[in-house]
Design a protein around this motif. Structure first.
Motif, short mmCIF file in Angstrom:
data_model
loop_
_atom_site.label_atom_id
_atom_site.label_comp_id
_atom_site.label_asym_id
_atom_site.label_seq_id
_atom_site.Cartn_x
_atom_site.Cartn_y
_atom_site.Cartn_z
N PHE A 1 60.75 -114.03 19.19
CA PHE A 1 59.51 -114.58 19.75
C PHE A 1 59.58 -116.10 19.90
N TYR B 1 59.84 -120.20 11.82
CA TYR B 1 59.68 -118.79 11.48
C TYR B 1 59.33 -118.59 10.00
N PRO B 2 58.24 -117.87 9.75
CA PRO B 2 57.85 -117.64 8.36
C PRO B 2 58.56 -116.44 7.77
N GLY B 3 59.83 -116.61 7.43
CA GLY B 3 60.59 -115.49 6.88
C GLY B 3 61.38 -115.89 5.66
N MET C 1 54.89 -108.66 13.62
CA MET C 1 55.33 -110.06 13.63
C MET C 1 54.38 -110.89 14.48
N SER C 2 53.84 -111.88 13.89
CA SER C 2 52.82 -112.65 14.59
C SER C 2 53.43 -113.88 15.24
N VAL D 1 54.34 -115.89 4.50
CA VAL D 1 55.57 -115.13 4.72
C VAL D 1 55.34 -113.65 4.43
N THR E 1 53.38 -112.02 7.14
CA THR E 1 54.09 -111.88 8.41
C THR E 1 55.19 -110.84 8.34
N THR E 2 56.00 -110.92 7.30
CA THR E 2 57.17 -110.04 7.27
C THR E 2 56.86 -108.70 6.62
N GLU F 1 57.57 -107.79 3.91
CA GLU F 1 58.57 -107.42 2.91
C GLU F 1 58.08 -107.86 1.54
#
Ligand SMILES: [Zn+2]
Ligand SMILES: [Zn+2]
Lengths: 313, 281, 281, 313
Positions: free
Chosen positions: A122, A157-159, B1-2, B233, B236-237, B239
């Motif tokens: 994205f 990215y928020p990961g 996923m935003s 986080v 969003t994820t 997890e």
């Protein structure tokens, strides 16, 4: 808008009218579009107009970095990989000939269909993406190629792995590198200029925004979620923090606005590219003959004086 | 996923004595409760379990510097309200309230100081002032600290505690990232040194600018150091996050900080670094 | 886990017509067999499945450059035997044999050339010469190619195929890594360009020196590009290796090469890069 | 040994005798040890002596980088992490005061017991380790601190992730960075100087080896496995490629040999550290007052002329 701010805006506008940036538009008979753009800037954009820009900036048919690359560059050669761990498809970097001279481009890249969107995350870069951009920047610096960056990122990215791979530090180091480059840098926000992800590739000598792009410290939804405690209040948030090009110009955050075809860049890729090409070309002309040392000194002064506080409360 | 992700402030300072929340002097790790003077005497570290409580800027300066050595600079600077920002309350009201509750003009205090008789410049953030968020005055103060360090030829020590950029100043707060980065670059070009001390929490815009550019980066135990906070986080994820997600310990393991320094060692550690970067002077 | 790990040559050139091995003109991927002129006409790519056969240095030069444009340099250089090295056979004997079988004085051919009328310097490795291993003469030739590129102000294009350093020259072969690296740094300081084309295999000492320092790195499909070869990794770790371990495709995914270019596109791609780095000239 | 080579060696030896490097040893009454060392160098080391050096270089009690650090440096501060993905315990980097002045150190680090050995991956660096070293080097360069590197690595690590994270490129870039540094660099091989892993941190202005260290393009076992098709022939391989300090000095690959206490550095850490400290200190003195530009020019010349081929075959 405060009277003082209005005066400042009018002054900027009069300067804007004589800027070489807009010559291309004027010469090509786009006077009407220009006038509309100026009108919009003079009249403070309404909350509705701001929200409209947010929607256009995110329009699913909006041209992305590679759409401009294919229309503006010859001999395009895409660079891949950060030389450490990966090749982040959310960031595009490459070499091409722009108006006859070699330039390096870095840009955020969103995907057009579902598969491509996922592959490009994205448009949200990972640290590997900033790494790829930095490698391309170093190449530009080593060879004295001008650098063009196109910004179109919802945000970093928020990961989990993005954090583990140090995206805070990566964004800081990308800026640090840009502050050291001895080659001209022009940035244009072509869609969403979201937060740290955007500024990572926007520490430029000249910063442009397309007419319907937005440039924000946080997404309207994020801001609404925190301050209004309701992400649905995104319109109110956008109205409050004013991410549109006219306001960014007024605040001195950008140097000029790049016109788009009506009703937005998505309607005519070729014309949008032509107008962007004019603006980038004229921006690069400004820095011809300026020494690398002067470039980076002026660049740092630019960012150290943006939005100087005018008075104490 | 935003695609609509907040990457700015998310850790807001828990208001003292707020309804259901524990008392600020109650240890969130082990539940021990202390008088304020007890905590102060122990550098605001829980004597029972070692939990590091937050430290206000003024107290931090007292902990770190030689007695009476600190001379504040730019104390008069105050933020204005460039956007006329109004959410549930006006920005100006929030500013006034923060000043009243912290006794500080902004979320950063700068000045000259000495640590174990080694001169340095200090820039210390105050999380209690609007979540330690970085607006134009915080950026300006950091720049002035860099300039002070350059002028006097001494290292700059920053102590960060921040939720990120101050969204009430809109895009101008984002501009504080490149602004502070450029200041660090000028400091470096003059041969200067930045020693970055990351306290809880150092996140978003501050992590993504000057704080990560330290010649040396040390972190306090248990400090959250992440660009995006765990809640966002997680949302969003979807997890399960690692237990120490974003904490100093995880950052050390992943190569982002040089050392985790318990608060009792912080002053001698910073002094050692000052000796090294003053080349044995 | 062993502490005694070979990190040098491991991919030795299969001797042509060696007992049980397939004929060199038989495609190892699909089994198709070709006459030599058929393969040559198709740039030594299998017309059936696209497998890229190895290309000898002289043929590679013909494939890449404009007709009659190549002028070889330093062709007279020959390796000596600094250690009096003798394993099962003397090093000098291996050298003589390699020269006889390849018609080349060493495992690298350098010279000036033009590609689509753009002048450049070329440095092309020959895997058939002792596994393309890098001893002192290969290092010296690469340095001279850098110098030639600098003097004439043209980009240097290297095409690598190497098992690594030449262990018969002992520690002196390891010294070719810093030697070639320093030459690239001098080339860079003069504003020069290195375009690195990695053919199968580019491993160990060559991967760990000049080949990885290209301004742009392109690889041929299916080329093995790894510091340590799969056999040694397999023996050491005892894990199952990923199917494409160390191959160009894996390197692209992990960010180490800019592009994988099929041989039919190599000449136009290099020409495009030469145009870009000659800044549109 | 060829007559020509013998003559060269004798010439080097007579130079060696007057080198300031050995002054420390002489002044402290170590004349005997020095003589023994010289004798060993004059007489070409026998195959047995070469193998003995291989064994001592790998001796499990041999002092490692941190053993020297604690004896030679004040105000030691260890730097951790590559700022990208990890902190490789097989590489140590840090700042310390050496003879009163701040220096940056990078070194390979093996583990002493089973647990530590595993944690330090038997001293074999990952790309993250080279990354940490490079970050420390950049810090040294930025502040003008001299760089000391201690080499003790069996070889780069033959593992899947090491390859995926690009160890070939990492070793190349580490050398590339060292070729650019404008600060003095002194390297000493203190145990195993194995292949690419060693050269990654050994592109120095002055390269030393301890008396019983080895410096190799490939491990004797690896060489034997390839050329003799039998890893058991490691002794023969070592005899053939001569990785001992005397031969490396003769070949011009190193500048001087650092004496060790009898019967080897493992027998007396303090004395081994004292002798190493003397050698490092005297080496750094050589470069005092040399400009950064001259340093890096001379450094590149050094590596471009090492082992020049004397004649064509
Ligand atoms: Zn507690
Ligand atoms: Zn086939």
């Amino acid at each position: 808008m405060a009277r003082e701010a209005e005066l400042r805006l009018r002054e900027q506008l009069s300067k804007l009218k004589s800027l070489p940036l807009l010559r291309g538009a004027r010469l090509s008979g786009d006077l009407e579009r220009l006038q509309r753009q100026l009108d919009r800037i003079v009249a403070e954009p309404s909350d509705e107009e701001i929200w409209h820009a947010v929607q256009l900036a995110r329009h699913e048919d909006r041209p992305y970095t590679l759409d401009y690359v294919e229309r503006l560059f010859e001999d395009w050669f895409e660079l891949h990989g950060d030389r450490h761990h990966g090749d982040d498809a959310a960031v595009v970097a490459g070499l091409g000939r722009f108006r006859g001279a070699t330039v390096v481009l870095v840009g955020n890249q969103k995907g057009r269909d579902v598969k491509e969107r996922t592959r490009r995350n994205f448009g949200m870069a990972y640290p590997e993406g900033y790494g790829k951009a930095m490698r391309a920047m170093e190449l530009a610096d080593r060879h004295g190629f001008p650098l063009i960056s196109l910004v179109d990122i919802p945000g970093a990215y928020p990961g989990v792995t993005a954090e583990q791979h140090g995206q805070g530090g990566a964004i800081a180091r990308a800026q640090s590198l840009m502050a050291r480059l001895r080659t001209p840098i022009v940035t244009c926000v072509i869609g969403e200029g979201g937060s740290g992800g955007a500024i990572a590739t926007a520490l430029a000598d000249r910063v442009l925004m397309q007419e319907n792009a937005i440039y924000t410290v946080i997404s309207p939804e994020g801001c609404a979620a925190i301050l209004w405690r309701d992400a649905g209040e995104a319109r109110k948030a956008a109205a409050a923090f004013k991410p549109d090009a006219a306001h960014c110009l007024e605040l001195g955050v950008i140097d000029a606005v790049v016109p788009e075809p009506e009703p937005g860049a998505h309607a005519d890729y070729d014309e949008a590219a032509r107008l962007l090409g004019e603006a980038l070309g004229e921006s690069l002309e400004i820095f011809e003959g300026v020494s690398g040392e002067d470039l980076r000194r002026q660049r740092r002064v630019r960012f150290r004086t943006i939005g100087q506080v005018s008075a104490t409360r | 996923m935003s695609e609509r992700i907040d990457v700015s402030i998310e850790h807001k300072h828990a208001p003292p004595q707020d309804g259901g929340r524990p008392h600020p002097n109650t240890c969130p790790e082990c539940g021990s409760h202390y008088r304020d003077d007890e905590l102060e005497a122990n550098l605001r570290v829980c004597p029972h379990c070692g939990h590091h409580f937050p430290v206000h800027a003024r107290e931090r300066i007292l902990q770190l510097t030689d007695e009476d050595s600190f001379a504040e600079e730019a104390a008069e600077l105050r933020s204005d309200d460039p956007l006329g920002f109004f959410d549930l309350r006006p920005y100006t009201e929030r500013l006034a309230e923060a000043e009243l509750s912290t006794g500080l003009g902004e979320a950063m205090v700068i000045g000259r100081a000495a640590i174990e008789e080694l001169p340095c410049e200090l820039a210390v953030m105050e999380f209690g002032f609007m979540g330690g968020s970085m607006g134009r005055i915080v950026g300006e103060k950091f720049v002035r600290a860099c300039e002070g360090a350059t002028e006097r030829g001494v290292p700059l020590v920053s102590v960060t505690a921040s939720g990120g950029a101050r969204m009430q100043e809109g895009i101008l707060s984002l501009m504080q990232l490149p602004k502070t980065v450029c200041a660090v670059e000028d400091l470096r070009d003059s041969g200067g040194t930045l020693i970055s001390v990351m306290a809880h929490p150092t996140t978003a815009g501050v992590l993504a600018s000057f704080a990560s550019l330290g010649d040396v980066i040390v972190a306090e135990p248990g400090a959250l150091l992440s660009f995006t906070g765990p809640r966002v986080v997680q949302q969003t994820t979807r997890e399960k996050l690692p237990e120490d997600f974003g904490l100093a310990e995880s950052n050390l393991r992943h190569g982002h900080v040089d050392a985790i320094v318990p608060r009792s060692d912080l002053r001698p550690t910073v002094a050692r670094l000052l000796r090294l970067f003053s080349n044995g002077a």
